[in-house]
Motif scaffolding. Structure first.
Motif, PDB file in Angstrom:
ATOM      1  N   ALA A 178     -16.310  16.624   2.202  1.00 42.12           N
ATOM      2  CA  ALA A 178     -16.787  17.682   1.307  1.00 42.12           C
ATOM      3  C   ALA A 178     -16.605  17.296  -0.157  1.00 42.12           C
ATOM      4  CB  ALA A 178     -16.041  18.984   1.611  1.00 42.12           C
ATOM      5  N   GLY A 179     -15.877  16.186  -0.396  1.00 41.27           N
ATOM      6  CA  GLY A 179     -15.666  15.736  -1.775  1.00 41.27           C
ATOM      7  C   GLY A 179     -14.475  16.378  -2.451  1.00 41.27           C
ATOM      8  N   THR A 180     -13.631  17.086  -1.694  1.00 39.28           N
ATOM      9  CA  THR A 180     -12.477  17.767  -2.288  1.00 39.28           C
ATOM     10  C   THR A 180     -11.183  16.962  -2.123  1.00 39.28           C
ATOM     11  OG1 THR A 180     -12.255  19.011  -0.234  1.00 39.28           O
ATOM     12  CG2 THR A 180     -13.425  20.095  -2.026  1.00 39.28           C
ATOM     13  N   LEU A 181     -11.263  15.787  -1.508  1.00 36.80           N
ATOM     14  CA  LEU A 181     -10.092  14.914  -1.342  1.00 36.80           C
ATOM     15  C   LEU A 181     -10.540  13.499  -1.711  1.00 36.80           C
ATOM     16  CD1 LEU A 181      -7.160  15.305  -0.114  1.00 36.80           C
ATOM     17  CD2 LEU A 181      -8.080  14.254   1.952  1.00 36.80           C
ATOM     18  N   ASN A 182      -9.818  12.869  -2.672  1.00 32.50           N
ATOM     19  CA  ASN A 182     -10.313  11.571  -3.126  1.00 32.50           C
ATOM     20  C   ASN A 182      -9.945  10.446  -2.158  1.00 32.50           C
ATOM     21  OD1 ASN A 182      -7.695  10.593  -3.724  1.00 32.50           O
ATOM     22  ND2 ASN A 182      -7.750  11.561  -5.753  1.00 32.50           N
ATOM     23  N   ASP A 183     -10.561   9.279  -2.373  1.00 34.14           N
ATOM     24  CA  ASP A 183     -10.402   8.147  -1.461  1.00 34.14           C
ATOM     25  C   ASP A 183      -8.942   7.720  -1.352  1.00 34.14           C
ATOM     26  OD1 ASP A 183     -13.077   8.166  -1.134  1.00 34.14           O
ATOM     27  OD2 ASP A 183     -13.494   6.387  -2.352  1.00 34.14           O
ATOM     28  N   GLU A 184      -8.238   7.676  -2.484  1.00 36.77           N
ATOM     29  CA  GLU A 184      -6.877   7.157  -2.481  1.00 36.77           C
ATOM     30  C   GLU A 184      -5.948   8.083  -1.692  1.00 36.77           C
ATOM     31  OE1 GLU A 184      -4.762   7.261  -6.117  1.00 36.77           O
ATOM     32  OE2 GLU A 184      -3.144   6.005  -5.302  1.00 36.77           O
ATOM     33  N   THR A 185      -6.055   9.374  -1.915  1.00 37.56           N
ATOM     34  CA  THR A 185      -5.198  10.326  -1.197  1.00 37.56           C
ATOM     35  C   THR A 185      -5.491  10.274   0.304  1.00 37.56           C
ATOM     36  OG1 THR A 185      -5.239  11.739  -3.126  1.00 37.56           O
ATOM     37  CG2 THR A 185      -4.492  12.749  -1.091  1.00 37.56           C
ATOM     38  N   TYR A 186      -6.760  10.185   0.620  1.00 36.29           N
ATOM     39  CA  TYR A 186      -7.177  10.126   2.029  1.00 36.29           C
ATOM     40  C   TYR A 186      -6.563   8.907   2.711  1.00 36.29           C
ATOM     41  CZ  TYR A 186     -10.498  10.252   5.972  1.00 36.29           C
ATOM     42  OH  TYR A 186     -11.074  10.316   7.220  1.00 36.29           O
ATOM     43  N   ARG A 187      -6.574   7.754   2.005  1.00 36.53           N
ATOM     44  CA  ARG A 187      -6.042   6.522   2.590  1.00 36.53           C
ATOM     45  C   ARG A 187      -4.517   6.579   2.692  1.00 36.53           C
ATOM     46  NH1 ARG A 187      -3.841   2.270   0.932  1.00 36.53           N
ATOM     47  NH2 ARG A 187      -4.169   2.695  -1.269  1.00 36.53           N
ATOM     48  N   LEU A 188      -3.866   7.111   1.654  1.00 38.40           N
ATOM     49  CA  LEU A 188      -2.400   7.177   1.682  1.00 38.40           C
ATOM     50  C   LEU A 188      -1.894   8.138   2.761  1.00 38.40           C
ATOM     51  CD1 LEU A 188      -1.511   7.119  -2.126  1.00 38.40           C
ATOM     52  CD2 LEU A 188      -1.047   5.349  -0.415  1.00 38.40           C
ATOM     53  N   ALA A 189      -2.625   9.200   2.988  1.00 34.39           N
ATOM     54  CA  ALA A 189      -2.224  10.159   4.028  1.00 34.39           C
ATOM     55  C   ALA A 189      -2.178   9.484   5.387  1.00 34.39           C
ATOM     56  CB  ALA A 189      -3.185  11.336   4.047  1.00 34.39           C
ATOM     57  N   GLU A 190      -3.083   8.551   5.582  1.00 31.71           N
ATOM     58  CA  GLU A 190      -3.158   7.807   6.853  1.00 31.71           C
ATOM     59  C   GLU A 190      -1.856   7.061   7.149  1.00 31.71           C
ATOM     60  OE1 GLU A 190      -6.830   5.466   7.016  1.00 31.71           O
ATOM     61  OE2 GLU A 190      -5.567   3.781   7.593  1.00 31.71           O
ATOM     62  N   ASP A 191      -1.142   6.640   6.091  1.00 32.72           N
ATOM     63  CA  ASP A 191       0.123   5.917   6.284  1.00 32.72           C
ATOM     64  C   ASP A 191       1.263   6.846   6.694  1.00 32.72           C
ATOM     65  OD1 ASP A 191      -1.110   3.622   5.495  1.00 32.72           O
ATOM     66  OD2 ASP A 191      -0.377   3.697   3.437  1.00 32.72           O
ATOM     67  N   ASN A 192       1.070   8.137   6.545  1.00 35.84           N
ATOM     68  CA  ASN A 192       2.195   9.062   6.669  1.00 35.84           C
ATOM     69  C   ASN A 192       2.069  10.092   7.785  1.00 35.84           C
ATOM     70  OD1 ASN A 192       3.920   8.515   4.083  1.00 35.84           O
ATOM     71  ND2 ASN A 192       1.780   8.408   3.446  1.00 35.84           N
ATOM     72  N   VAL A 193       0.919  10.139   8.423  1.00 34.58           N
ATOM     73  CA  VAL A 193       0.712  11.226   9.382  1.00 34.58           C
ATOM     74  C   VAL A 193       1.435  10.970  10.707  1.00 34.58           C
ATOM     75  CG1 VAL A 193      -1.483  10.304  10.284  1.00 34.58           C
ATOM     76  CG2 VAL A 193      -1.053  12.753  10.374  1.00 34.58           C
ATOM     77  N   PHE A 194       1.512   9.725  11.136  1.00 36.73           N
ATOM     78  CA  PHE A 194       2.072   9.419  12.466  1.00 36.73           C
ATOM     79  C   PHE A 194       3.187   8.409  12.251  1.00 36.73           C
ATOM     80  CE2 PHE A 194      -0.130  10.021  16.813  1.00 36.73           C
ATOM     81  CZ  PHE A 194       1.071  10.025  17.490  1.00 36.73           C
ATOM     82  N   ARG A 195       4.437   8.873  12.024  1.00 34.20           N
ATOM     83  CA  ARG A 195       5.468   7.972  11.507  1.00 34.20           C
ATOM     84  C   ARG A 195       6.510   7.564  12.539  1.00 34.20           C
ATOM     85  NH1 ARG A 195      10.285  10.710   9.573  1.00 34.20           N
ATOM     86  NH2 ARG A 195      10.091  12.917  10.017  1.00 34.20           N
ATOM     87  N   SER A 196       6.304   7.891  13.810  1.00 29.24           N
ATOM     88  CA  SER A 196       7.258   7.437  14.830  1.00 29.24           C
ATOM     89  C   SER A 196       6.535   7.283  16.153  1.00 29.24           C
ATOM     90  CB  SER A 196       8.413   8.432  14.988  1.00 29.24           C
ATOM     91  OG  SER A 196       8.025   9.512  15.817  1.00 29.24           O
ATOM     92  N   LYS A 197       7.262   6.697  17.109  1.00 27.09           N
ATOM     93  CA  LYS A 197       6.730   6.682  18.468  1.00 27.09           C
ATOM     94  C   LYS A 197       6.642   8.115  18.987  1.00 27.09           C
ATOM     95  CE  LYS A 197       8.303   2.060  19.587  1.00 27.09           C
ATOM     96  NZ  LYS A 197       9.014   1.182  20.514  1.00 27.09           N
ATOM     97  N   GLY A 198       5.793   8.300  20.003  1.00 24.27           N
ATOM     98  CA  GLY A 198       5.656   9.625  20.601  1.00 24.27           C
ATOM     99  C   GLY A 198       4.207  10.077  20.583  1.00 24.27           C
ATOM    100  N   HIS A 199       3.972  11.248  21.190  1.00 21.83           N
ATOM    101  CA  HIS A 199       2.604  11.768  21.232  1.00 21.83           C
ATOM    102  C   HIS A 199       2.332  12.671  20.042  1.00 21.83           C
ATOM    103  CE1 HIS A 199       3.881  15.784  22.628  1.00 21.83           C
ATOM    104  NE2 HIS A 199       4.548  15.242  23.624  1.00 21.83           N
ATOM    105  N   CYS A 200       1.080  13.065  19.885  1.00 23.63           N
ATOM    106  CA  CYS A 200       0.679  13.925  18.762  1.00 23.63           C
ATOM    107  C   CYS A 200       1.600  15.138  18.684  1.00 23.63           C
ATOM    108  CB  CYS A 200      -0.761  14.380  18.942  1.00 23.63           C
ATOM    109  SG  CYS A 200      -1.961  13.055  18.764  1.00 23.63           S
ATOM    110  N   MET A 201       2.015  15.475  17.459  1.00 20.36           N
ATOM    111  CA  MET A 201       3.136  16.408  17.269  1.00 20.36           C
ATOM    112  C   MET A 201       2.728  17.850  16.996  1.00 20.36           C
ATOM    113  SD  MET A 201       2.152  14.629  14.619  1.00 20.36           S
ATOM    114  CE  MET A 201       2.931  13.054  14.357  1.00 20.36           C
ATOM    115  N   VAL A 202       1.431  18.157  17.074  1.00 18.84           N
ATOM    116  CA  VAL A 202       1.024  19.559  17.060  1.00 18.84           C
ATOM    117  C   VAL A 202       0.851  20.007  18.525  1.00 18.84           C
ATOM    118  CG1 VAL A 202      -0.066  19.336  14.797  1.00 18.84           C
ATOM    119  CG2 VAL A 202      -1.428  19.004  16.864  1.00 18.84           C
TER     120      VAL A 202
END
Ligand code: FES
Length: 578
Positions: A178-202
């Motif tokens: 939608a253009g409301t999140l810039n490329d850099e934030t989108y890429r950095l979020a990818e490094d932080n969403v899944f930070r340990s072993k295990g299954h999806c946490m929601v």
């Protein structure tokens, strides 16, 4: 000679195997000794550790460590543990969809339990389909079984905000498009969403199904929410190893535990969790292996009387790590006891009520009370109408309330390729009031009911600020997804269900209160369209795909194979001798 049909002595399967007369017994012992074991090992109950560990399945990547802990427990309790692999289904690594392979994995599990001289089995599972697949297979084999999941991953964190896989993967992708999140934030979020072993946490499918193991009584208390990387998960594995030897001693089979009452407990927990719609496919498939029918209307009945008390995303605010700190599934089940069959027997040898009697709620915002729920009734509803004569599912706890009673004109996509080709076409005749319809994505048409039921919002509407619309298909959706999404429409369009007859501009009405899904096209016109309808070409001409297409059932029967439903009349003989 096989000991499966007529075991003439009182020995366990493993003991009989190692003591067969003649060359068979000689070979069985000699070959086992080649791995460093001796007769003392072979005199113990043989416990198989059925491991779905794979390096092509991130969610199951801690199962090697847990297998070692299970082995310690088995040895401590006097058993002989041997680990074996089965097919692992890594949700994001499989094409066209992991669900296509769930029945294959179930067959692998069943046949390995049947073929090997096991007295009991521990199922090591975690990612979405590994849990139902292993349990389906174990129910068909029906020897003493305990399931142990690998556990949920820790919460993701990014710039002070909690992230969850993959609810936020979708949300952030939508905002990026939608253009409301810039490329850099989108890429950095990818490094932080899944930070340990295990299954999806929601509260996705893995969280739902692994929590349900506790309600079914086929796993130890704590299995559902203890984080994958917490030392208590390793201790739980060791306890599981000890417990399975006891379950063998008692001769308790899955069919003794997974009764209709146990499945009703599972559905009650599913509704209280605001759990994944995928459970509405998996639970009938598991129950079907034991000859138990779970009609869709049972889900609706239980949902209407069960409030959502787990404040977990995508229906709520917190994630699995928070649920664990709040007391986990045992505390939640204790809260739910007035709605449960508390006298259902479990693998602990105690009842469900006895298992959870000391569990305490540590955070009453995460685990709500029955009189202060997140929502007054369960998160799921079963819809029927001329568009879904055999039923459809909606997770209304994760929908936009204003869209739950809606009438709009259909914008129809013939299949996934058509959807991808046209959804962002600037000339697509779509408004926020339209109803997006996807055909040919069910068990046969998908094939495998891919998780694409949460059709993307067209880009031009995203840019207008639209974030949800009514979407209807015969596909599934990830348990981590959200929106006003009608799924599992049956019969599916690929076999000529009414969904196949919908055309652009047809008015469709969703009425949650009356559980109705109606296509406002008169019967004469529908008959004319039905006469002209041509089935789509199906995807496979050989191999497993061909077997799947020939035998898969529709979603209300769990999309299992027709030849695997029902109990095997020839039961594997167990001969406890303790
Ligand atoms: Fe395995 Fe989400 S990808 S649980």
């Amino acid at each position: 000679m096989s000991n499966e049909q007529h075991d003439p002595d009182t020995r366990l399967r493993g003991e009989s195997f190692f003591n067969e007369p003649g060359v068979a017994g000689f070979t069985h012992r000699a070959f086992t000794k080649s791995m460093g074991y001796d007769e003392a090992d072979m005199a113990r109950p043989l416990i198989g550790i059925c491991n779905t560990y794979s390096e092509i399945n991130n969610c199951n990547s801690n199962l090697r460590e847990l297998a070692d802990a299970v082995k310690r427990g088995v040895l401590m309790a006097g058993g002989f543990p041997l680990e074996f692999p089965t097919i692992s289904l890594g949700e994001i690594f499989l094409s066209p969809t992991s669900m296509l392979h769930r029945n294959l994995a179930a067959m692998d599990t069943e046949e390995m339990i049947r073929a090997q001289p096991l007295d009991g089995v521990v199922l090591l599972v975690n990612c979405d389909k590994t849990t139902p697949a292993a349990l389906m297979g174990a129910c068909s084999a029906d020897i003493p079984t305990i399931a142990l999941s690998g556990g949920p991953a820790l919460n993701g964190w990014f710039r002070g905000q909690m992230l969850g896989a993959c609810t936020d993967c979708r949300r952030m992708t939508t905002e990026h498009q939608a253009g409301t999140l810039n490329d850099e934030t989108y890429r950095l979020a990818e490094d932080n969403v899944f930070r340990s072993k295990g299954h999806c946490m929601v509260m996705g499918t893995a969280s739902t199904m692994n929590s349900i193991l506790e309600a079914l009584g086929i796993a130890l208390p704590g299995t559902g929410a203890t984080p994958a990387v917490d030392a208590r998960r390793v201790r739980l594995a060791e306890h599981t190893g000890r417990a399975i030897v006891n379950v063998v001693r008692q001769g308790l089979r899955p069919s003794d535990l997974l009764t209709r009452q146990a499945f009703e407990n599972a559905i009650t927990l599913l509704c209280a969790l605001g759990g994944s719609t995928n459970a509405v496919v998996h639970l009938p498939a598991i129950a079907g292996r034991l000859g138990i029918d779970l009609p869709l209307d049972l889900f609706d009945t239980i949902s209407r009387r069960t409030p959502v008390i787990a404040n977990i995303r995508p229906s709520g605010k917190y994630q699995m790590e928070d649920l664990f700190y709040a007391g986990g599934i045992p505390a939640l089940l204790r809260q739910l006891l007035p709605l449960l069959h508390g006298d259902a027997l479990t693998v602990t040898g105690r009842t469900l009520a006895e298992n959870v009697q000391d569990a305490e709620i540590q955070n009453s915002d995460v685990i709500r009370s029955l009189d202060q729920p997140l929502q007054g009734e369960g998160g799921l509803a079963i819809l029927r109408g001329n568009l879904a004569p055999d039923g459809a599912v909606i997770k209304h706890s994760a929908a936009t309330p204003a869209l739950l009673h809606h009438r709009g004109a259909a914008v129809v996509f013939h299949d996934v390729d058509d959807l991808r080709a046209r959804i962002n076409d600037p000339d697509l005749p779509v408004t926020a009031d339209s109803v997006l319809v996807l055909q040919n994505s069910g068990p046969l048409g998908g094939p495998g009911m891919p998780e694409i039921g949460n059709l993307p919002i067209p880009q031009k509407l995203l840019q207008q600020g639209i974030r949800d619309m009514v979407r209807i298909s015969d596909a599934r959706m990830s348990g981590t997804a959200y929106g006003t999404i009608v799924l599992h429409v049956a019969p599916e369009s690929a076999i000529g269900g009414p969904l196949a007859l919908v055309q652009d501009g047809d008015e469709i009405e969703l009425d949650l209160t009356n559980r109705r899904l109606h296509l406002h096209v008169d019967e004469a016109e529908l008959a004319r369209r039905r006469a002209q309808w041509q089935p789509p070409a199906l995807a496979y001409r050989r191999g497993y795909g061909q077997l799947y297409l020939r035998h898969v059932n529709q979603a209300p029967e769990g999309a299992d194979f027709d030849f695997l439903r029902g109990r095997d009349p020839v039961q594997i003989t167990l001969q406890p001798k303790f």
